[in-house]
Scaffold this motif. Structure first.
Motif, PDB file in Angstrom:
ATOM      1  N   MET A 130      55.937  31.676  79.944  1.00 29.75           N
ATOM      2  CA  MET A 130      54.815  31.797  80.874  1.00 29.75           C
ATOM      3  C   MET A 130      55.119  31.022  82.144  1.00 29.75           C
ATOM      4  O   MET A 130      55.885  30.070  82.139  1.00 29.75           O
ATOM      5  CB  MET A 130      53.539  31.270  80.217  1.00 29.75           C
ATOM      6  CG  MET A 130      53.146  32.061  79.004  1.00 29.75           C
ATOM      7  SD  MET A 130      51.715  31.326  78.242  1.00 29.75           S
ATOM      8  CE  MET A 130      51.774  32.073  76.638  1.00 29.75           C
ATOM      9  N   ASN A 131      54.514  31.430  83.219  1.00 25.52           N
ATOM     10  CA  ASN A 131      54.742  30.777  84.500  1.00 25.52           C
ATOM     11  C   ASN A 131      53.819  29.563  84.624  1.00 25.52           C
ATOM     12  O   ASN A 131      52.727  29.654  85.145  1.00 25.52           O
ATOM     13  CB  ASN A 131      54.498  31.765  85.646  1.00 25.52           C
ATOM     14  CG  ASN A 131      54.915  31.180  86.971  1.00 25.52           C
ATOM     15  OD1 ASN A 131      55.671  30.211  87.027  1.00 25.52           O
ATOM     16  ND2 ASN A 131      54.427  31.760  88.048  1.00 25.52           N
ATOM     17  N   CYS A 132      54.282  28.434  84.115  1.00 20.39           N
ATOM     18  CA  CYS A 132      53.478  27.214  84.153  1.00 20.39           C
ATOM     19  C   CYS A 132      54.355  26.044  84.577  1.00 20.39           C
ATOM     20  O   CYS A 132      55.365  25.747  83.940  1.00 20.39           O
ATOM     21  CB  CYS A 132      52.877  26.935  82.778  1.00 20.39           C
ATOM     22  SG  CYS A 132      51.853  25.450  82.749  1.00 20.39           S
ATOM     23  N   HIS A 133      53.963  25.417  85.655  1.00 18.18           N
ATOM     24  CA  HIS A 133      54.635  24.206  86.128  1.00 18.18           C
ATOM     25  C   HIS A 133      53.574  23.183  86.550  1.00 18.18           C
ATOM     26  O   HIS A 133      53.773  22.414  87.480  1.00 18.18           O
ATOM     27  CB  HIS A 133      55.570  24.522  87.306  1.00 18.18           C
ATOM     28  CG  HIS A 133      56.719  25.382  86.920  1.00 18.18           C
ATOM     29  ND1 HIS A 133      56.701  26.744  87.063  1.00 18.18           N
ATOM     30  CD2 HIS A 133      57.913  25.068  86.375  1.00 18.18           C
ATOM     31  CE1 HIS A 133      57.849  27.252  86.636  1.00 18.18           C
ATOM     32  NE2 HIS A 133      58.599  26.248  86.208  1.00 18.18           N
ATOM     33  N   LEU A 134      52.436  23.212  85.874  1.00 14.83           N
ATOM     34  CA  LEU A 134      51.318  22.356  86.249  1.00 14.83           C
ATOM     35  C   LEU A 134      51.663  20.869  86.181  1.00 14.83           C
ATOM     36  O   LEU A 134      51.249  20.089  87.027  1.00 14.83           O
ATOM     37  CB  LEU A 134      50.097  22.650  85.374  1.00 14.83           C
ATOM     38  CG  LEU A 134      49.459  24.028  85.570  1.00 14.83           C
ATOM     39  CD1 LEU A 134      48.356  24.246  84.547  1.00 14.83           C
ATOM     40  CD2 LEU A 134      48.924  24.162  86.979  1.00 14.83           C
ATOM     41  N   CYS A 135      52.438  20.476  85.173  1.00 19.55           N
ATOM     42  CA  CYS A 135      52.788  19.062  85.035  1.00 19.55           C
ATOM     43  C   CYS A 135      53.655  18.605  86.207  1.00 19.55           C
ATOM     44  O   CYS A 135      53.442  17.526  86.770  1.00 19.55           O
ATOM     45  CB  CYS A 135      53.491  18.793  83.709  1.00 19.55           C
ATOM     46  SG  CYS A 135      55.014  19.739  83.452  1.00 19.55           S
ATOM     47  N   ALA A 143      58.858  13.484  89.330  1.00 21.45           N
ATOM     48  CA  ALA A 143      59.678  13.017  88.217  1.00 21.45           C
ATOM     49  C   ALA A 143      59.887  14.082  87.144  1.00 21.45           C
ATOM     50  O   ALA A 143      60.586  13.837  86.172  1.00 21.45           O
ATOM     51  CB  ALA A 143      59.032  11.786  87.591  1.00 21.45           C
ATOM     52  N   ILE A 144      59.288  15.258  87.323  1.00 23.87           N
ATOM     53  CA  ILE A 144      59.422  16.320  86.319  1.00 23.87           C
ATOM     54  C   ILE A 144      60.100  17.529  86.940  1.00 23.87           C
ATOM     55  O   ILE A 144      59.666  18.053  87.968  1.00 23.87           O
ATOM     56  CB  ILE A 144      58.053  16.730  85.743  1.00 23.87           C
ATOM     57  CG1 ILE A 144      57.364  15.520  85.123  1.00 23.87           C
ATOM     58  CG2 ILE A 144      58.212  17.848  84.714  1.00 23.87           C
ATOM     59  CD1 ILE A 144      55.962  15.786  84.624  1.00 23.87           C
ATOM     60  N   GLU A 145      61.179  17.946  86.300  1.00 21.10           N
ATOM     61  CA  GLU A 145      61.897  19.161  86.693  1.00 21.10           C
ATOM     62  C   GLU A 145      62.084  20.009  85.451  1.00 21.10           C
ATOM     63  O   GLU A 145      61.950  19.518  84.332  1.00 21.10           O
ATOM     64  CB  GLU A 145      63.254  18.807  87.311  1.00 21.10           C
ATOM     65  CG  GLU A 145      63.136  18.032  88.605  1.00 21.10           C
ATOM     66  CD  GLU A 145      64.492  17.647  89.170  1.00 21.10           C
ATOM     67  OE1 GLU A 145      65.520  17.890  88.516  1.00 21.10           O
ATOM     68  OE2 GLU A 145      64.508  17.100  90.283  1.00 21.10           O
ATOM     69  N   PHE A 146      62.409  21.264  85.637  1.00 23.67           N
ATOM     70  CA  PHE A 146      62.625  22.168  84.513  1.00 23.67           C
ATOM     71  C   PHE A 146      64.103  22.509  84.420  1.00 23.67           C
ATOM     72  O   PHE A 146      64.727  22.856  85.420  1.00 23.67           O
ATOM     73  CB  PHE A 146      61.771  23.433  84.667  1.00 23.67           C
ATOM     74  CG  PHE A 146      60.309  23.156  84.446  1.00 23.67           C
ATOM     75  CD1 PHE A 146      59.734  23.347  83.201  1.00 23.67           C
ATOM     76  CD2 PHE A 146      59.510  22.670  85.468  1.00 23.67           C
ATOM     77  CE1 PHE A 146      58.398  23.071  82.984  1.00 23.67           C
ATOM     78  CE2 PHE A 146      58.177  22.383  85.264  1.00 23.67           C
ATOM     79  CZ  PHE A 146      57.613  22.587  84.020  1.00 23.67           C
ATOM     80  N   GLU A 164      49.075  11.480  84.982  1.00 26.22           N
ATOM     81  CA  GLU A 164      48.545  12.665  85.670  1.00 26.22           C
ATOM     82  C   GLU A 164      49.140  13.948  85.097  1.00 26.22           C
ATOM     83  O   GLU A 164      48.441  14.962  84.967  1.00 26.22           O
ATOM     84  CB  GLU A 164      48.812  12.561  87.169  1.00 26.22           C
ATOM     85  CG  GLU A 164      48.072  13.567  88.000  1.00 26.22           C
ATOM     86  CD  GLU A 164      46.554  13.435  87.931  1.00 26.22           C
ATOM     87  OE1 GLU A 164      45.871  14.474  87.796  1.00 26.22           O
ATOM     88  OE2 GLU A 164      46.048  12.308  88.016  1.00 26.22           O
ATOM     89  N   CYS A 165      50.409  13.936  84.739  1.00 25.40           N
ATOM     90  CA  CYS A 165      51.056  15.134  84.198  1.00 25.40           C
ATOM     91  C   CYS A 165      50.411  15.582  82.891  1.00 25.40           C
ATOM     92  O   CYS A 165      50.262  16.778  82.639  1.00 25.40           O
ATOM     93  CB  CYS A 165      52.546  14.904  84.011  1.00 25.40           C
ATOM     94  SG  CYS A 165      52.952  13.517  82.934  1.00 25.40           S
ATOM     95  N   THR A 166      50.023  14.625  82.053  1.00 26.54           N
ATOM     96  CA  THR A 166      49.413  14.994  80.774  1.00 26.54           C
ATOM     97  C   THR A 166      48.006  15.559  80.962  1.00 26.54           C
ATOM     98  O   THR A 166      47.564  16.383  80.167  1.00 26.54           O
ATOM     99  CB  THR A 166      49.363  13.797  79.804  1.00 26.54           C
ATOM    100  OG1 THR A 166      48.567  12.764  80.372  1.00 26.54           O
ATOM    101  CG2 THR A 166      50.750  13.271  79.512  1.00 26.54           C
ATOM    102  N   MET A 167      47.336  15.121  82.010  1.00 24.73           N
ATOM    103  CA  MET A 167      46.001  15.637  82.279  1.00 24.73           C
ATOM    104  C   MET A 167      46.061  17.109  82.689  1.00 24.73           C
ATOM    105  O   MET A 167      45.137  17.870  82.412  1.00 24.73           O
ATOM    106  CB  MET A 167      45.314  14.833  83.389  1.00 24.73           C
ATOM    107  CG  MET A 167      45.059  13.381  83.050  1.00 24.73           C
ATOM    108  SD  MET A 167      44.147  13.123  81.527  1.00 24.73           S
ATOM    109  CE  MET A 167      42.679  14.043  81.827  1.00 24.73           C
TER     110      MET A 167
END
Length: 179
Positions: A130-135, A143-146, A164-167
Motif C-alpha cells: 500500500m502507498n503509505c509513508h505517514l511515519c 530519520a525514517i526512510e524506506f 510522532e511517527c508512532t502517532m
C-alpha cells in the motif's frame, strides 16, 4: 539438652560466627532496579535519578503534551516515579519538565534527551504494497526512510525519540520502546 555425641547442623549454627565471617566478605554493591518504562526527557542515569527524584510530580503537571505519567511498577522504589508514555501523544522537548524539576533528576546538561526509540513490530502498510509513508512524513528529523523492500528503516542518529511517527502509523506496528 545438647547431646555432645550427636552432631547436626542446627546445633553447629551460630549467628554470631556467621556475622564475624560476613565482615571479611567483600561488600556487594546494591542492586538498583531498572524501570521497564522510559524516563522523562533529560533524565539522569537510573541510580542517580532514583536517588534524586522525590516524586513531587512537578514535571508531570508542567508537561503541556501530557506524555508524562506515573509508573505502575510493583517494586516500591520504581512505583509512582515519572515515566514517558508516548502511547497517545508525542513529546516536543519543550523543556518545561526540566525547568519544573527542583531536585536535578531531570537535567539538560547531565541527562539524556532521548529516552525512547521507535520499533517496528510487524509488517506495515508500505511493506504490504500500500502507498503509505505517514511515519516518514511525520518525522521532522527525516530519520525514517524506506528500503528496497519498502520496509521503514529508522536512522537512530537522527531520531529524537519524540514519538510522532508512532502517532501517525496507520497500522500501529510502529511503537515506542525504552532506549
Amino acid at each position: 539438652m545438647l547431646d555432645i555425641n550427636k552432631t547436626n547442623d542446627e546445633q553447629l549454627e551460630s549467628p554470631a560466627r556467621r556475622a564475624l565471617f560476613r565482615r571479611f566478605a567483600p561488600e556487594q554493591p546494591p542492586v538498583v532496579p531498572g524501570s521497564q518504562y522510559p524516563r522523562p526527557p533529560w533524565a539522569v542515569e537510573n541510580a542517580l535519578f532514583l536517588a534524586l527524584c522525590t516524586q513531587c510530580d512537578a514535571c508531570i503537571s508542567q508537561c503541556p503534551m501530557r506524555v508524562l505519567g506515573k509508573s505502575d511498577e510493583k517494586e516500591e522504589i520504581l512505583h509512582g516515579r515519572p515515566i514517558l508514555d508516548l502511547a497517545y501523544g508525542s513529546c516536543d522537548f519543550c523543556g518545561k519538565c526540566v525547568d519544573a524539576c527542583p531536585t536535578g533528576a531531570l537535567d539538560k546538561d547531565r541527562g539524556k534527551k532521548r529516552q525512547a526509540i521507535p520499533l517496528l513490530t510487524g509488517s506495515c502498510q508500505a511493506e504490504l504494497g500500500m502507498n503509505c509513508h505517514l511515519c516518514a512524513e511525520a518525522c521532522s528529523e527525516q530519520a525514517i526512510e524506506f528500503n528496497a523492500s519498502k520496509k521503514p528503516v529508522i536512522d537512530l542518529e537522527r531520531c529524537t525519540g519524540c514519538g510522532e511517527c508512532t502517532m501517525d502509523c496507520y497500522s500501529r506496528v510502529l511503537i515506542m520502546s525504552k532506549y
